[in-house]
Design a protein around this motif. Structure first.
Motif, PDB file in Angstrom:
ATOM      1  N   LEU A  15       0.808  -1.225   0.000  1.00 39.66           N
ATOM      2  CA  LEU A  15       0.000   0.000   0.000  1.00 39.66           C
ATOM      3  C   LEU A  15       0.841   1.275   0.000  1.00 39.66           C
ATOM      4  N   PRO A  16       1.876   1.405   0.861  1.00 37.55           N
ATOM      5  CA  PRO A  16       2.668   2.644   0.866  1.00 37.55           C
ATOM      6  C   PRO A  16       3.531   2.839  -0.381  1.00 37.55           C
ATOM      7  N   ASN A  17       3.626   1.809  -1.223  1.00 36.46           N
ATOM      8  CA  ASN A  17       4.366   1.976  -2.474  1.00 36.46           C
ATOM      9  C   ASN A  17       3.578   2.800  -3.493  1.00 36.46           C
ATOM     10  N   PHE A  18       2.261   2.892  -3.297  1.00 39.45           N
ATOM     11  CA  PHE A  18       1.404   3.590  -4.253  1.00 39.45           C
ATOM     12  C   PHE A  18       0.936   4.953  -3.765  1.00 39.45           C
ATOM     13  N   PHE A  19       0.803   5.136  -2.469  1.00 42.40           N
ATOM     14  CA  PHE A  19       0.220   6.366  -1.936  1.00 42.40           C
ATOM     15  C   PHE A  19       1.167   7.056  -0.961  1.00 42.40           C
ATOM     16  N   THR A  20       1.201   8.373  -1.044  1.00 42.53           N
ATOM     17  CA  THR A  20       2.036   9.161  -0.135  1.00 42.53           C
ATOM     18  C   THR A  20       1.303   9.369   1.192  1.00 42.53           C
ATOM     19  N   LYS A  21       2.006   9.883   2.156  1.00 46.61           N
ATOM     20  CA  LYS A  21       1.424  10.137   3.471  1.00 46.61           C
ATOM     21  C   LYS A  21       0.269  11.134   3.353  1.00 46.61           C
ATOM     22  N   GLY A  22      -0.890  10.761   3.868  1.00 50.29           N
ATOM     23  CA  GLY A  22      -2.047  11.643   3.867  1.00 50.29           C
ATOM     24  C   GLY A  22      -2.688  11.877   2.518  1.00 50.29           C
ATOM     25  N   GLN A  23      -2.415  11.032   1.539  1.00 49.61           N
ATOM     26  CA  GLN A  23      -2.952  11.256   0.186  1.00 49.61           C
ATOM     27  C   GLN A  23      -4.441  10.950   0.089  1.00 49.61           C
ATOM     28  N   LEU A  24      -4.932   9.939   0.798  1.00 56.25           N
ATOM     29  CA  LEU A  24      -6.297   9.468   0.621  1.00 56.25           C
ATOM     30  C   LEU A  24      -7.278  10.155   1.570  1.00 56.25           C
ATOM     31  N   SER A  25      -8.511  10.319   1.091  1.00 57.40           N
ATOM     32  CA  SER A  25      -9.581  10.854   1.933  1.00 57.40           C
ATOM     33  C   SER A  25     -10.561   9.767   2.358  1.00 57.40           C
ATOM     34  N   LYS A  26     -10.615   8.668   1.604  1.00 52.35           N
ATOM     35  CA  LYS A  26     -11.527   7.572   1.931  1.00 52.35           C
ATOM     36  C   LYS A  26     -10.871   6.238   1.576  1.00 52.35           C
ATOM     37  N   ILE A  27     -11.079   5.254   2.442  1.00 45.38           N
ATOM     38  CA  ILE A  27     -10.679   3.874   2.182  1.00 45.38           C
ATOM     39  C   ILE A  27     -11.893   2.991   2.430  1.00 45.38           C
ATOM     40  N   PHE A  28     -12.232   2.151   1.454  1.00 47.23           N
ATOM     41  CA  PHE A  28     -13.349   1.221   1.604  1.00 47.23           C
ATOM     42  C   PHE A  28     -12.825  -0.205   1.764  1.00 47.23           C
ATOM     43  N   ILE A  29     -13.336  -0.902   2.768  1.00 50.40           N
ATOM     44  CA  ILE A  29     -13.017  -2.315   2.987  1.00 50.40           C
ATOM     45  C   ILE A  29     -14.356  -3.042   3.055  1.00 50.40           C
TER      46      ILE A  29
END
Length: 290
Positions: free
Chosen positions: A167-181
């Motif tokens: 996961l951290p290989n694709f997104f920077t720190k604080g990049q996302l606003s929503k995560i769906f599981i």
């Protein structure tokens, strides 16, 4: 054996035909057979960037490539440059970042439902299974073709990836606003609990890529798994549970309940859906951590 080979060849021929230029036929699931679950600890021969700044999103979101990169000469591909003795170009940049991630997106029902509701937001589905990923990709391309004039479904994409590892290989720190599981594999046996997509370690990674105020959305039809996810998020210092009144007012919750493949299956079987949302808290100032 011959019959199995013929079936595999038919499936492959069907997928190739869907990728022909101008085709807007929606894919049929029977040509994308796949096991229900995949072991996240297996070697899936995945391709992933060493860091987020080296990720090229242009193939997933071609309509958002910056003007400078979009006008780049065709002979600047890595293969062409290598033939000229030159170094490959930097990854093409998008005019905006991916902000929403659907972890284990399955057949893409949530992605497709969210696309018109959040038209200005880039939404990415992450799926580890090969054929399922191909199905979602083909469906997105077909929907884009069918809605060319309206410009719909350009803001969603799907990527084959192992979220538990990369996961951290694709997104920077604080990049996302929503995560769906949504409806993750429950892994009922105790020895399999380490494969659950919610854990103390993984929640720290969700906290890393999620911005303060961002939300993790969870839903399952398995009470034990619901309790497990609530327990682990409640115990994590970076998250607080969203109150039920706010939860039920969130339009994404209604979509999550009704539009996923598993959600529809639970509905048909008159099952219960357990929902919990968790808000990313701001990190305390350095030196104030208890």
């Amino acid at each position: 054996m011959g019959g199995a080979k013929n079936k595999r060849q038919k499936r492959e021929d069907y997928r190739i035909s869907l990728r022909e230029e101008g085709t807007t036929e929606l894919p049929r699931k029977k040509f994308y057979r796949q096991r229900a679950h995949a072991n996240p600890f297996s070697d899936h021969q995945l391709i992933y960037p060493p860091s987020p700044d080296q990720m090229d999103w242009s193939s997933l979101f071609p309509y958002y490539v910056t003007e400078e990169d979009a006008t780049e000469a065709e002979d600047s591909t890595p293969e062409a440059l290598a033939g000229q003795g030159l170094q490959p170009v930097e990854p093409k940049r998008l005019s905006k970042d991916v902000e929403v991630a659907d972890i284990g997106c399955g057949f893409g029902g949530l992605l497709i439902a969210l696309a018109p509701v959040m038209p200005e937001t880039l939404i990415l589905g992450l799926e580890i299974r090969v054929s399922v990923t191909q199905f979602v990709e083909d469906k997105i391309n077909a929907l884009r073709g069918q809605n060319q004039e309206k410009g719909l479904y350009r803001n969603i994409g799907v990527l084959r990836a192992n979220t538990m590892k990369f996961l951290p290989n694709f997104f920077t720190k604080g990049q996302l606003s929503k995560i769906f599981i949504c409806f993750p594999d429950p892994h009922f046996k105790a020895r399999k609990h380490k494969q659950r997509i919610v854990s103390t370690t993984l929640n720290s990674e969700y906290a890393y890529v999620l911005r303060p105020g961002g939300i993790v959305y969870t839903i399952t039809d398995v009470p034990d798994l619901h309790g497990w996810m609530v327990q682990h998020f409640d115990a994590h210092p970076s998250f607080e549970r969203v109150e039920e009144e706010e939860q039920e007012a969130d339009p994404c919750v209604a979509i999550m309940r009704s539009e996923t493949e598993e959600g529809k299956k639970v509905e048909r079987n008159n099952g219960q859906k357990h929902v919990a949302l968790f808000r990313r808290l701001a990190d305390p100032p350095y030196g104030e951590v208890e």
